[in-house]
Design a protein around this motif. Sequence first.
Motif, PDB file in Angstrom:
ATOM      1  N   ARG A  72       8.388  57.432 -20.892  1.00  0.00           N
ATOM      2  CA  ARG A  72       8.947  58.046 -19.681  1.00  0.00           C
ATOM      3  C   ARG A  72       9.329  57.012 -18.622  1.00  0.00           C
ATOM      4  NH1 ARG A  72       5.054  62.749 -17.917  1.00  0.00           N
ATOM      5  NH2 ARG A  72       6.702  63.026 -16.367  1.00  0.00           N
ATOM      6  N   ALA A  73       9.322  55.748 -19.005  1.00  0.00           N
ATOM      7  CA  ALA A  73       9.682  54.680 -18.061  1.00  0.00           C
ATOM      8  C   ALA A  73      11.114  54.858 -17.575  1.00  0.00           C
ATOM      9  CB  ALA A  73       9.532  53.325 -18.740  1.00  0.00           C
ATOM     10  N   LYS A  74      11.340  54.396 -16.347  1.00  0.00           N
ATOM     11  CA  LYS A  74      12.690  54.362 -15.794  1.00  0.00           C
ATOM     12  C   LYS A  74      12.758  53.212 -14.801  1.00  0.00           C
ATOM     13  CE  LYS A  74      11.648  57.830 -12.291  1.00  0.00           C
ATOM     14  NZ  LYS A  74      11.993  59.119 -11.728  1.00  0.00           N
ATOM     15  N   ILE A  75      13.944  52.890 -14.371  1.00  0.00           N
ATOM     16  CA  ILE A  75      14.125  51.819 -13.400  1.00  0.00           C
ATOM     17  C   ILE A  75      14.278  52.414 -12.007  1.00  0.00           C
ATOM     18  CG2 ILE A  75      15.629  49.951 -12.615  1.00  0.00           C
ATOM     19  CD1 ILE A  75      16.448  49.542 -15.539  1.00  0.00           C
ATOM     20  N   GLU A  76      13.486  51.888 -11.091  1.00  0.00           N
ATOM     21  CA  GLU A  76      13.612  52.218  -9.668  1.00  0.00           C
ATOM     22  C   GLU A  76      13.370  50.948  -8.882  1.00  0.00           C
ATOM     23  OE1 GLU A  76      11.088  55.376  -8.313  1.00  0.00           O
ATOM     24  OE2 GLU A  76      12.121  56.880  -9.517  1.00  0.00           O
ATOM     25  N   TYR A  77      14.201  50.699  -7.914  1.00  0.00           N
ATOM     26  CA  TYR A  77      14.028  49.542  -7.025  1.00  0.00           C
ATOM     27  C   TYR A  77      13.898  48.220  -7.789  1.00  0.00           C
ATOM     28  CZ  TYR A  77      13.087  53.466  -3.977  1.00  0.00           C
ATOM     29  OH  TYR A  77      13.173  54.665  -3.309  1.00  0.00           O
ATOM     30  N   GLY A  78      14.602  48.112  -8.922  1.00  0.00           N
ATOM     31  CA  GLY A  78      14.654  46.861  -9.653  1.00  0.00           C
ATOM     32  C   GLY A  78      13.491  46.580 -10.576  1.00  0.00           C
ATOM     33  N   THR A  79      12.671  47.590 -10.835  1.00  0.00           N
ATOM     34  CA  THR A  79      11.554  47.382 -11.745  1.00  0.00           C
ATOM     35  C   THR A  79      11.291  48.632 -12.573  1.00  0.00           C
ATOM     36  OG1 THR A  79       9.348  46.399 -11.905  1.00  0.00           O
ATOM     37  CG2 THR A  79       9.657  48.093 -10.221  1.00  0.00           C
ATOM     38  N   LEU A  80      10.405  48.517 -13.563  1.00  0.00           N
ATOM     39  CA  LEU A  80      10.047  49.669 -14.386  1.00  0.00           C
ATOM     40  C   LEU A  80       8.962  50.474 -13.707  1.00  0.00           C
ATOM     41  CD1 LEU A  80       9.883  48.307 -18.035  1.00  0.00           C
ATOM     42  CD2 LEU A  80      11.729  49.548 -16.928  1.00  0.00           C
ATOM     43  N   VAL A  81       9.142  51.774 -13.717  1.00  0.00           N
ATOM     44  CA  VAL A  81       8.158  52.684 -13.138  1.00  0.00           C
ATOM     45  C   VAL A  81       7.896  53.831 -14.105  1.00  0.00           C
ATOM     46  CG1 VAL A  81       8.827  52.134 -10.771  1.00  0.00           C
ATOM     47  CG2 VAL A  81       9.860  54.094 -11.900  1.00  0.00           C
ATOM     48  N   TRP A  82       6.709  54.428 -13.949  1.00  0.00           N
ATOM     49  CA  TRP A  82       6.296  55.587 -14.723  1.00  0.00           C
ATOM     50  C   TRP A  82       5.804  56.648 -13.756  1.00  0.00           C
ATOM     51  CZ3 TRP A  82       5.964  50.653 -16.391  1.00  0.00           C
ATOM     52  CH2 TRP A  82       6.363  50.373 -17.699  1.00  0.00           C
ATOM     53  N   PRO A  83       5.657  57.871 -14.214  1.00  0.00           N
ATOM     54  CA  PRO A  83       5.114  58.917 -13.339  1.00  0.00           C
ATOM     55  C   PRO A  83       3.737  58.517 -12.792  1.00  0.00           C
ATOM     56  CG  PRO A  83       6.018  59.886 -15.334  1.00  0.00           C
ATOM     57  CD  PRO A  83       6.033  58.391 -15.535  1.00  0.00           C
ATOM     58  N   ASN A  84       3.364  59.126 -11.705  1.00  0.00           N
ATOM     59  CA  ASN A  84       2.075  58.901 -11.043  1.00  0.00           C
ATOM     60  C   ASN A  84       1.978  57.515 -10.403  1.00  0.00           C
ATOM     61  OD1 ASN A  84       1.192  61.504 -11.833  1.00  0.00           O
ATOM     62  ND2 ASN A  84       0.617  60.681 -13.825  1.00  0.00           N
ATOM     63  N   GLU A  85       3.120  57.024  -9.954  1.00  0.00           N
ATOM     64  CA  GLU A  85       3.193  55.782  -9.189  1.00  0.00           C
ATOM     65  C   GLU A  85       2.692  54.549  -9.934  1.00  0.00           C
ATOM     66  OE1 GLU A  85       1.569  56.291  -5.271  1.00  0.00           O
ATOM     67  OE2 GLU A  85       2.598  58.200  -5.006  1.00  0.00           O
ATOM     68  N   ILE A  86       2.924  54.501 -11.231  1.00  0.00           N
ATOM     69  CA  ILE A  86       2.583  53.318 -12.022  1.00  0.00           C
ATOM     70  C   ILE A  86       3.839  52.475 -12.168  1.00  0.00           C
ATOM     71  CG2 ILE A  86       1.863  52.494 -14.299  1.00  0.00           C
ATOM     72  CD1 ILE A  86       0.099  54.993 -14.488  1.00  0.00           C
ATOM     73  N   ASP A  87       3.709  51.191 -11.891  1.00  0.00           N
ATOM     74  CA  ASP A  87       4.843  50.289 -12.065  1.00  0.00           C
ATOM     75  C   ASP A  87       4.345  48.901 -12.432  1.00  0.00           C
ATOM     76  OD1 ASP A  87       4.265  48.668  -9.742  1.00  0.00           O
ATOM     77  OD2 ASP A  87       5.201  50.195  -8.497  1.00  0.00           O
ATOM     78  N   ILE A  88       5.267  48.066 -12.849  1.00  0.00           N
ATOM     79  CA  ILE A  88       4.985  46.667 -13.130  1.00  0.00           C
ATOM     80  C   ILE A  88       5.962  45.865 -12.288  1.00  0.00           C
ATOM     81  CG2 ILE A  88       4.824  44.860 -14.871  1.00  0.00           C
ATOM     82  CD1 ILE A  88       4.512  47.105 -16.978  1.00  0.00           C
ATOM     83  N   ALA A  89       5.444  44.970 -11.482  1.00  0.00           N
ATOM     84  CA  ALA A  89       6.290  44.189 -10.578  1.00  0.00           C
ATOM     85  C   ALA A  89       7.344  43.414 -11.364  1.00  0.00           C
ATOM     86  CB  ALA A  89       5.427  43.223  -9.773  1.00  0.00           C
ATOM     87  N   PRO A  90       8.558  43.322 -10.840  1.00  0.00           N
ATOM     88  CA  PRO A  90       9.616  42.630 -11.570  1.00  0.00           C
ATOM     89  C   PRO A  90       9.286  41.159 -11.831  1.00  0.00           C
ATOM     90  CG  PRO A  90      10.352  43.180  -9.345  1.00  0.00           C
ATOM     91  CD  PRO A  90       9.035  43.853  -9.557  1.00  0.00           C
ATOM     92  N   GLU A  91       8.560  40.518 -10.913  1.00  0.00           N
ATOM     93  CA  GLU A  91       8.202  39.121 -11.153  1.00  0.00           C
ATOM     94  C   GLU A  91       7.211  38.998 -12.306  1.00  0.00           C
ATOM     95  OE1 GLU A  91       5.972  40.387  -7.342  1.00  0.00           O
ATOM     96  OE2 GLU A  91       7.946  40.708  -8.193  1.00  0.00           O
ATOM     97  N   THR A  92       6.329  39.986 -12.468  1.00  0.00           N
ATOM     98  CA  THR A  92       5.412  40.005 -13.612  1.00  0.00           C
ATOM     99  C   THR A  92       6.191  40.219 -14.897  1.00  0.00           C
ATOM    100  OG1 THR A  92       3.605  40.853 -12.257  1.00  0.00           O
ATOM    101  CG2 THR A  92       3.434  41.193 -14.647  1.00  0.00           C
ATOM    102  N   LEU A  93       7.126  41.152 -14.867  1.00  0.00           N
ATOM    103  CA  LEU A  93       7.946  41.399 -16.051  1.00  0.00           C
ATOM    104  C   LEU A  93       8.686  40.137 -16.478  1.00  0.00           C
ATOM    105  CD1 LEU A  93       9.399  44.902 -15.140  1.00  0.00           C
ATOM    106  CD2 LEU A  93       7.702  44.392 -16.911  1.00  0.00           C
ATOM    107  N   TYR A  94       9.156  39.374 -15.523  1.00  0.00           N
ATOM    108  CA  TYR A  94       9.913  38.172 -15.847  1.00  0.00           C
ATOM    109  C   TYR A  94       8.994  37.048 -16.333  1.00  0.00           C
ATOM    110  CZ  TYR A  94      13.377  34.535 -15.770  1.00  0.00           C
ATOM    111  OH  TYR A  94      14.214  33.503 -16.153  1.00  0.00           O
TER     112      TYR A  94
END
Length: 82
Positions: A50-72
């Motif tokens: 259920r991931a999607k892109i918001e504000y330049g990073t990956l996010v999931w429901p319930n306010e879970i995300d991974i910072a774009p700098e971590t992804l990189y």
Amino acid sequence: MLLDVVNFVFLDEYKILLTFENGEKREFDCATLIDQKPFHVFEDKNYFKRAKIEYGTLVWPNEIDIAPETLYVCSTPYEKVS
């Protein structure tokens, strides 16, 4: 330099192919996060997908995300295997 994620594709298991705004493609393995809260919910593959892109990073429901700098920083350059 902070690079936004502009596209992603699910690969096998918990790997995701990320495309950053500079055109670079990198592979991130979310399996390394499953033992940590709040990422333990990724064990449910339907939730994980259920991931999607918001504000330049990956996010999931319930306010879970991974910072774009971590992804990189924690990803590896993607080299397509023929």
